[in-house]
Design an enzyme around this catalytic site. Structure first.
Site, PDB file in Angstrom:
ATOM      1  N   CYS B 121       0.874  -1.166   0.000  1.00  0.00           N
ATOM      2  CA  CYS B 121       0.000   0.000   0.000  1.00  0.00           C
ATOM      3  C   CYS B 121       0.910   1.215   0.000  1.00  0.00           C
ATOM      4  O   CYS B 121       1.499   1.549   1.023  1.00  0.00           O
ATOM      5  CB  CYS B 121      -0.922   0.017   1.224  1.00  0.00           C
ATOM      6  SG  CYS B 121      -1.862   1.557   1.347  1.00  0.00           S
ATOM      7  N   CYS B 124      -0.499   4.289   2.363  1.00  0.00           N
ATOM      8  CA  CYS B 124      -0.497   4.232   3.829  1.00  0.00           C
ATOM      9  C   CYS B 124      -0.093   2.829   4.237  1.00  0.00           C
ATOM     10  O   CYS B 124       1.057   2.453   4.050  1.00  0.00           O
ATOM     11  CB  CYS B 124      -1.840   4.647   4.413  1.00  0.00           C
ATOM     12  SG  CYS B 124      -3.287   3.955   3.578  1.00  0.00           S
ATOM     13  N   SER B 125      -1.017   2.048   4.804  1.00  0.00           N
ATOM     14  CA  SER B 125      -0.647   0.692   5.188  1.00  0.00           C
ATOM     15  C   SER B 125      -1.862  -0.217   5.130  1.00  0.00           C
ATOM     16  O   SER B 125      -2.052  -1.061   5.988  1.00  0.00           O
ATOM     17  CB  SER B 125      -0.044   0.683   6.596  1.00  0.00           C
ATOM     18  OG  SER B 125      -0.954   1.273   7.508  1.00  0.00           O
ATOM     19  N   CYS B 126      -2.708  -0.056   4.103  1.00  0.00           N
ATOM     20  CA  CYS B 126      -3.888  -0.912   3.951  1.00  0.00           C
ATOM     21  C   CYS B 126      -3.471  -2.372   3.937  1.00  0.00           C
ATOM     22  O   CYS B 126      -2.521  -2.750   3.247  1.00  0.00           O
ATOM     23  CB  CYS B 126      -4.627  -0.564   2.659  1.00  0.00           C
ATOM     24  SG  CYS B 126      -5.308   1.098   2.675  1.00  0.00           S
TER      25      CYS B 126
END
Lengths: 115, 215
Positions: B121, B124-126
């Site tokens: 991702c 962000c950090s999906c």
């Protein structure tokens, strides 16, 4: 820039289409270009894909607009969301035959042959 | 047994266990920590949620582990009809197994001899937390997020995975509402194994795509 990477036809319909929402403008296999614009605030179109051409891998369905949701609005009307496939070589100039699939909302896409 | 192991620290400031004292967490709260405390206390004060409900929800998230994803992969390996349903609608297939994935919209991508999939991702950090638990720290690092879309083969090589030139690498940038599960290739050596045994070789990293199962 080469031909956008191939996508395999999917044997099933997208699972998350909303009844009554606007039909997706692009079909799997369509060549599309990511618009160069910028939203004034939160957006989920990665900067590195702006202006790049790829091919629709699948229609994911309809989803609320994140540029509205981020400011406590309801995100309606929901928008078609696509997975678009790009060739690494087109993005960076090298990359063998490798690809990147990214999720892009319809209002960020235009036909690949648009002026 | 304080001295039967390798030391890479000096012996000043040792605690009772003869290991160094951990630094006290005396730094001021960050902006995000202050915000979290303020919102949480307001939710409790206004009766929106109780402290117990918040703790229970945290416990619920902490209880999610990659073992859930491994069960899904093992089922896909042993049941071709299930695999077809998983690839068509990942969330529905998980629910079918009794794994509640809430609002998660899961896209399962299958590794083959011709294609290797890896998930990142960049924004962000999906991450499919409802299926794999919390993401590893490296998944959230700028280095992983930026380099995986720029030079995926080099990143994979640093994880110890060399993808043959005859295999296409497909990077999946999780930029919006989908979350991704990589279905690795079942090792030939695991032929005839039952689901439970198969699940044991499906690690978190295999389901992100930075590793492949080994027997």
């Amino acid at each position: 820039m080469g031909e956008p990477p191939a996508v395999a036809p999917r044997a099933f319909d997208p699972p998350y289409l909303a009844p009554g929402a606007a039909a997706p403008r692009f079909a799997p296999g369509a060549v599309v270009r990511v618009k160069r614009g910028a939203a004034p605030g939160h957006m989920r179109t990665p900067w590195y894909l702006r202006g790049r051409t790829g091919r629709v891998e699948r229609v994911c369905g309809h989803f609320a607009n994140p540029e509205e949701l981020a400011y406590r609005r309801d995100g309606e009307p929901v928008l078609p969301l696509y997975r678009v496939r790009f060739a690494l070589a087109d993005l960076w100039g090298d990359g063998d035959g490798d690809t990147i699939d990214a999720e892009i909302f319809e209002h960020w896409l235009e036909p690949g042959d648009a002026p | 047994m304080p001295h039967d192991h390798h030391h890479d620290h000096d012996h000043r400031g040792l605690g009772p266990s003869s290991h160094p004292c951990r630094a006290d967490q005396d730094a001021p709260l960050t902006e995000a920590q202050r915000l979290e405390i303020a919102v949480r206390e307001l939710l409790v004060e206004k009766g929106v949620a109780t402290a117990a409900e918040i703790a229970a929800q945290i416990a619920r998230m902490d209880a999610r582990t990659p073992a859930l994803g491994a069960q899904v992969v093992a089922r896909a390996w042993t049941d071709p009809a299930f695999k077809a349903r998983l690839l068509a609608d990942g969330s529905a297939a998980c629910r079918e197994m009794g794994i509640e994935v809430d609002a998660l919209k899961l896209v399962a991508v299958e590794n083959t001899e011709a294609e290797h999939n890896v998930v990142v991702c960049t924004l962000c950090s999906c991450y499919p937390r409802n299926l794999l638990g919390l993401p590893p720290d490296w998944y959230k690092s700028r280095a992983y997020r930026s380099r995986t879309v720029r030079e995926p083969r080099r990143v994979l090589a640093e994880f110890g995975l060399t993808v043959p030139g005859t295999t296409t690498v497909r990077v999946h940038d999780s930029t919006a509402d989908m979350r991704y599960l990589v279905v690795p290739r079942r090792p030939d050596a695991a032929a005839g194994w039952d689901e439970e045994r198969l699940a044991g070789i499906v690690t978190r990293d295999c389901m992100i795509g930075v590793a492949v199962p080994s027997v």
